[in-house]
Design a protein around this motif. Structure first.
Motif, PDB file in Angstrom:
ATOM      1  N   PRO A 231       0.329   4.119 -18.232  1.00 10.51           N
ATOM      2  CA  PRO A 231       1.389   3.228 -17.738  1.00 10.51           C
ATOM      3  C   PRO A 231       1.309   2.980 -16.226  1.00 10.51           C
ATOM      4  CG  PRO A 231       2.299   4.916 -19.182  1.00 10.51           C
ATOM      5  CD  PRO A 231       0.895   5.329 -18.857  1.00 10.51           C
ATOM      6  N   VAL A 232       0.650   3.869 -15.494  1.00 11.85           N
ATOM      7  CA  VAL A 232       0.525   3.681 -14.043  1.00 11.85           C
ATOM      8  C   VAL A 232      -0.763   2.934 -13.721  1.00 11.85           C
ATOM      9  CG1 VAL A 232       0.396   4.842 -11.805  1.00 11.85           C
ATOM     10  CG2 VAL A 232       1.890   5.749 -13.604  1.00 11.85           C
TER      11      VAL A 232
ATOM     12  N   HIS B  69      -1.771  10.353 -10.780  1.00 10.37           N
ATOM     13  CA  HIS B  69      -1.123   9.058 -10.528  1.00 10.37           C
ATOM     14  C   HIS B  69      -1.360   8.547  -9.114  1.00 10.37           C
ATOM     15  CE1 HIS B  69       1.655   9.962 -14.145  1.00 10.37           C
ATOM     16  NE2 HIS B  69       0.711   9.143 -14.506  1.00 10.37           N
TER      17      HIS B  69
ATOM     18  N   GLY C  18       0.537  14.568  -9.810  1.00 12.80           N
ATOM     19  CA  GLY C  18       0.549  13.782  -8.574  1.00 12.80           C
ATOM     20  C   GLY C  18      -0.835  13.279  -8.205  1.00 12.80           C
TER      21      GLY C  18
ATOM     22  N   PRO D 269       6.948   1.483 -19.593  1.00 14.80           N
ATOM     23  CA  PRO D 269       6.436   1.541 -20.973  1.00 14.80           C
ATOM     24  C   PRO D 269       7.563   1.332 -21.982  1.00 14.80           C
ATOM     25  CG  PRO D 269       6.367   3.722 -19.918  1.00 14.80           C
ATOM     26  CD  PRO D 269       6.925   2.780 -18.909  1.00 14.80           C
TER      27      PRO D 269
ATOM     28  N   ALA E 261       1.656  12.464  -4.689  1.00 15.19           N
ATOM     29  CA  ALA E 261       0.829  11.283  -4.965  1.00 15.19           C
ATOM     30  C   ALA E 261       0.526  10.520  -3.678  1.00 15.19           C
ATOM     31  CB  ALA E 261       1.543  10.374  -5.972  1.00 15.19           C
TER      32      ALA E 261
ATOM     33  N   MET F 217      -5.019   7.008  -9.150  1.00 11.00           N
ATOM     34  CA  MET F 217      -5.238   5.834 -10.007  1.00 11.00           C
ATOM     35  C   MET F 217      -6.723   5.626 -10.299  1.00 11.00           C
ATOM     36  SD  MET F 217      -2.423   3.187  -8.530  1.00 11.00           S
ATOM     37  CE  MET F 217      -0.705   3.665  -8.463  1.00 11.00           C
TER      38      MET F 217
ATOM     39  N   THR G 124       5.761   8.930 -15.529  1.00 16.55           N
ATOM     40  CA  THR G 124       4.818   7.840 -15.275  1.00 16.55           C
ATOM     41  C   THR G 124       5.248   7.028 -14.060  1.00 16.55           C
ATOM     42  OG1 THR G 124       6.063   6.520 -16.848  1.00 16.55           O
ATOM     43  CG2 THR G 124       4.093   7.631 -17.674  1.00 16.55           C
TER      44      THR G 124
ATOM     45  N   ARG H 291      -4.959   1.701  -6.946  1.00 14.76           N
ATOM     46  CA  ARG H 291      -5.680   0.903  -7.954  1.00 14.76           C
ATOM     47  C   ARG H 291      -6.280  -0.366  -7.366  1.00 14.76           C
ATOM     48  NH1 ARG H 291      -0.521  -1.658 -11.388  1.00 14.76           N
ATOM     49  NH2 ARG H 291       0.492  -2.559  -9.581  1.00 14.76           N
TER      50      ARG H 291
ATOM     51  N   PHE I  72       4.590  -2.474 -11.475  1.00 17.42           N
ATOM     52  CA  PHE I  72       4.346  -1.491 -12.537  1.00 17.42           C
ATOM     53  C   PHE I  72       5.386  -1.678 -13.637  1.00 17.42           C
ATOM     54  CE2 PHE I  72       2.465   0.218  -8.757  1.00 17.42           C
ATOM     55  CZ  PHE I  72       1.297   0.832  -9.194  1.00 17.42           C
ATOM     56  N   SER I  73       4.944  -2.121 -14.803  1.00 18.90           N
ATOM     57  CA  SER I  73       5.863  -2.304 -15.929  1.00 18.90           C
ATOM     58  C   SER I  73       6.293  -0.960 -16.490  1.00 18.90           C
ATOM     59  CB  SER I  73       5.174  -3.090 -17.045  1.00 18.90           C
ATOM     60  OG  SER I  73       4.796  -4.350 -16.564  1.00 18.90           O
TER      61      SER I  73
ATOM     62  N   VAL J 135       5.935   9.005   0.615  1.00 23.76           N
ATOM     63  CA  VAL J 135       5.781   8.715  -0.805  1.00 23.76           C
ATOM     64  C   VAL J 135       4.646   7.711  -1.005  1.00 23.76           C
ATOM     65  CG1 VAL J 135       8.210   9.191  -1.291  1.00 23.76           C
ATOM     66  CG2 VAL J 135       7.480   6.842  -0.827  1.00 23.76           C
ATOM     67  N   ALA J 136       4.067   7.728  -2.208  1.00 25.54           N
ATOM     68  CA  ALA J 136       3.000   6.781  -2.529  1.00 25.54           C
ATOM     69  C   ALA J 136       3.552   5.361  -2.579  1.00 25.54           C
ATOM     70  CB  ALA J 136       2.367   7.144  -3.872  1.00 25.54           C
ATOM     71  N   GLU J 137       2.710   4.420  -2.212  1.00 29.18           N
ATOM     72  CA  GLU J 137       3.090   3.009  -2.350  1.00 29.18           C
ATOM     73  C   GLU J 137       2.555   2.415  -3.649  1.00 29.18           C
ATOM     74  OE1 GLU J 137       2.162   0.667   1.110  1.00 29.18           O
ATOM     75  OE2 GLU J 137       2.655   2.317   2.439  1.00 29.18           O
ATOM     76  N   GLY J 138       1.686   3.136  -4.326  1.00 27.25           N
ATOM     77  CA  GLY J 138       1.123   2.628  -5.578  1.00 27.25           C
ATOM     78  C   GLY J 138      -0.016   1.652  -5.376  1.00 27.25           C
TER      79      GLY J 138
ATOM     80  N   PRO K  27       4.775   5.893 -10.324  1.00 26.76           N
ATOM     81  CA  PRO K  27       3.583   5.921  -9.467  1.00 26.76           C
ATOM     82  C   PRO K  27       3.703   6.836  -8.251  1.00 26.76           C
ATOM     83  CG  PRO K  27       4.534   3.685  -9.580  1.00 26.76           C
ATOM     84  CD  PRO K  27       5.346   4.551 -10.490  1.00 26.76           C
ATOM     85  N   ALA K  28       4.909   7.153  -7.833  1.00 29.35           N
ATOM     86  CA  ALA K  28       5.067   8.007  -6.650  1.00 29.35           C
ATOM     87  C   ALA K  28       5.654   9.381  -6.973  1.00 29.35           C
ATOM     88  CB  ALA K  28       5.950   7.319  -5.611  1.00 29.35           C
ATOM     89  N   TYR K  29       6.594   9.461  -7.914  1.00 25.74           N
ATOM     90  CA  TYR K  29       7.391  10.677  -8.080  1.00 25.74           C
ATOM     91  C   TYR K  29       7.072  11.499  -9.322  1.00 25.74           C
ATOM     92  CZ  TYR K  29      10.165   8.124  -4.634  1.00 25.74           C
ATOM     93  OH  TYR K  29      10.564   7.432  -3.524  1.00 25.74           O
ATOM     94  N   SER K  30       6.008  11.162 -10.038  1.00 27.37           N
ATOM     95  CA  SER K  30       5.740  11.837 -11.309  1.00 27.37           C
ATOM     96  C   SER K  30       5.501  13.335 -11.145  1.00 27.37           C
ATOM     97  CB  SER K  30       4.537  11.197 -12.002  1.00 27.37           C
ATOM     98  OG  SER K  30       3.359  11.367 -11.222  1.00 27.37           O
ATOM     99  N   ALA K  31       5.007  13.761  -9.999  1.00 20.79           N
ATOM    100  CA  ALA K  31       4.767  15.194  -9.810  1.00 20.79           C
ATOM    101  C   ALA K  31       6.066  15.975  -9.950  1.00 20.79           C
ATOM    102  CB  ALA K  31       4.135  15.450  -8.434  1.00 20.79           C
TER     103      ALA K  31
ATOM    104  N   PHE L 279       5.845  13.915  -2.052  1.00 23.03           N
ATOM    105  CA  PHE L 279       4.751  13.237  -1.350  1.00 23.03           C
ATOM    106  C   PHE L 279       3.379  13.547  -1.952  1.00 23.03           C
ATOM    107  CE2 PHE L 279       7.554  13.867   2.694  1.00 23.03           C
ATOM    108  CZ  PHE L 279       8.441  12.900   2.234  1.00 23.03           C
TER     109      PHE L 279
ATOM    110  N   TYR M 270       8.818  -0.661  -7.287  1.00 27.04           N
ATOM    111  CA  TYR M 270       7.368  -0.764  -7.558  1.00 27.04           C
ATOM    112  C   TYR M 270       7.218  -1.790  -8.681  1.00 27.04           C
ATOM    113  CZ  TYR M 270       6.983   3.642  -4.952  1.00 27.04           C
ATOM    114  OH  TYR M 270       7.042   4.619  -3.982  1.00 27.04           O
TER     115      TYR M 270
END
Lengths: 335, 335
Positions: free
Chosen positions: B284-285, B242, B239, A269, B203, B245, A229, B139, A266-267, B133-136, A231-235, B201, A263
């Protein structure tokens, strides 16, 4: 082998690879390079690891077989203030190992020196060209596969993996690490940088390592990365989970962390729900369960650490420990 | 633009890119190359798409602006029996688009010809070097983001995405496709091949596309890939989930499919439970929910298709359709 590790201006707190090597490598570390702390000893800064002198530059390093770039600036580039150190190491005929995004083998000056002195530039984050998609065979391997997972990056998955293998070997088990990141790869001397593979081949790269090692060991401990979960590295995490098809998961968390590192909006879980999510995501591919947890309590007092581990174990509803501080017996018993 | 599409020996059933372009591109397809079916028309084989003559080779192709490699052999290599066709296209000054793993721009003969005739070799599966990488932040975008997900590969996610955007535009909505695979990228003329990015990279690449397009459209429909429980490709799916979003998910499935395509020893999960797993993994994301489903019923009779869609909707507990066969109104209403 005799190693020197470059960690200029970042030892020890921002030198994860350097500290990982000092703690777990079977090689002898004969010097750490940090010009801000020249004259110190490693043990002045960090306990429970190999000791070595901290020196200002390559000229103060004794005989070595390999020179390791043990830090990475943001972005992974090469800091030109390190050039003399790397050049000096190559001129002595030492190997140079690096986990930078910038590949030393693509640097014409370094490549020419390595060629001239008949030595090796090892860019550990440069995956081989011949990776492929997973075949879905890791569940059929003879070895028991244990994968570390966690709430976030930098929660101690690599550390727990190394501690587990050391403790398992002390019990006489046949156990090996499957390294998936630069530090683990340098410690073990082999492995694939799963965060740098082509995304389609993420699970396949993990599977390849397991297939290669399953006959050699009864237990394989796969170094996890990130979180499912994140936001960037879940893949990357998801590929490791499904590629490794583990028999058991060990859940790693850092005491007190409540948001994703870097990040912060993002809380994280709840750890119990998160552990169940790992199980639910794995289930359709290869059922598994979280059998134990490891909590990084390095910022807490001994008393607070014991209490935090107890609370963590209750939240997980599984045996828990801090693998570095309190050992791995609970986890090995749970396997 | 006027396109010719190479699909030798594979049109239409094993020519997914060719068929996708015939169905959704805004460009004019003036010929399909398939030496096994020369003399036929496209409509002899497939309905509801642009019609065009099927020809044996480049010499039978009328004036074109671009030549598209619309098939891929296993492994993604270049079939040398295609060389004369590609060479002929370049000699006319046409662009050549390819989704092969083998990059045409790395072929010295093709590169020289493209240079000589001042035209472009577009390897759509060659991602840019500067991904990160994603910054998140997806959303926080103004646009409503809808991501197609599914039970497996090849369940109709790209098709549903294209149909949704067409139907949304017919309603007067400002809607765009975010293409993540080679066929979608060729149809739209832009996009990033998410299955070919560096895994770290994945996401971030999706996020970059959304950030680029969010000001242009009110609705962005993200083409999904694979499945979060696919034994080989789940990293890519995770990826995209998340990184995008999404505000809503559309779940795609093929009627009658019970196991993972090409990985037949892996059963597909129950669609209702699977849809919930997507929601739980996203939560969670960035919380989201499956709001509708699209069932590929192309192998069923009309009557069986209606029945299968009803059963699929009940299993999902959401409105359902076959986006190609019965339109997308239920899905758009659910948004």
């Amino acid at each position: 082998m005799r190693l020197a590790i470059l960690a200029h201006e970042k030892f020890p707190d921002r030198a994860k690879t350097a500290v990982g090597l000092l703690r777990y490598t079977d090689h002898e570390v004969v010097a750490v390079l940090d010009r801000d702390h020249a004259g110190d000893r490693v043990r002045d800064h960090i306990e429970d690891v190999q000791d070595a002198p901290v020196v200002a530059g390559i000229d103060d390093v004794p005989d070595i077989d390999a020179f390791v770039v043990g830090i990475a600036p943001i972005g992974g580039g090469f800091d030109e203030t390190w050039r003399d150190d790397v050049t000096g190491a190559l001129e002595r005929g030492a190997e140079v190992w690096s986990g930078l995004h910038y590949h030393l083998a693509d640097d014409e000056a370094f490549a020419a020196l390595a060629d001239e002195h008949d030595t090796r530039l090892w860019d550990v984050r440069d995956p081989p060209e011949d990776l492929t998609v997973a075949e879905g065979v890791a569940r059929d391997l003879d070895a028991t596969v244990v994968t570390t997972v966690g709430s976030d990056c930098s929660t101690g998955k690599m550390t727990a993996t190394c501690e587990l293998v050391e403790a398992a070997r002390e019990r006489g088990w046949s156990a090996g690490v499957v390294p998936t990141g630069q530090t683990g790869i340098m410690i073990e001397g082999w492995g694939l940088p799963i965060d740098r593979t082509i995304s389609d081949f993420t699970a396949g790269a993990v599977e390849r390592m397991l297939v290669e090692r399953a006959e050699e060991y009864d237990y394989l401990f796969v170094e996890g990365q990130g979180a499912i979960t994140h936001p960037a590295y879940s893949a990357v995490t998801c590929g490791i989970l499904h590629g490794s098809m583990p028999d058991a998961l060990v859940y790693c968390h850092e005491a007190g962390r409540e948001a994703v590192h870097g990040y912060e909006s993002f809380s994280l879980p709840d750890v119990g729900a998160h552990a169940s999510l790992y199980e639910n995501l794995a289930e359709p591919v290869s059922p598994t369960s979280v059998v134990a947890g490891s909590l990084n309590t390095s910022k807490l007092s001994e008393e607070d650490a014991r209490k935090a581990v107890d609370e963590f174990g209750e939240a997980l509803d599984e045996p828990a420990t801090d693998a570095v501080r309190f050992g791995c017996e609970e986890i090995l018993d749970a396997l």
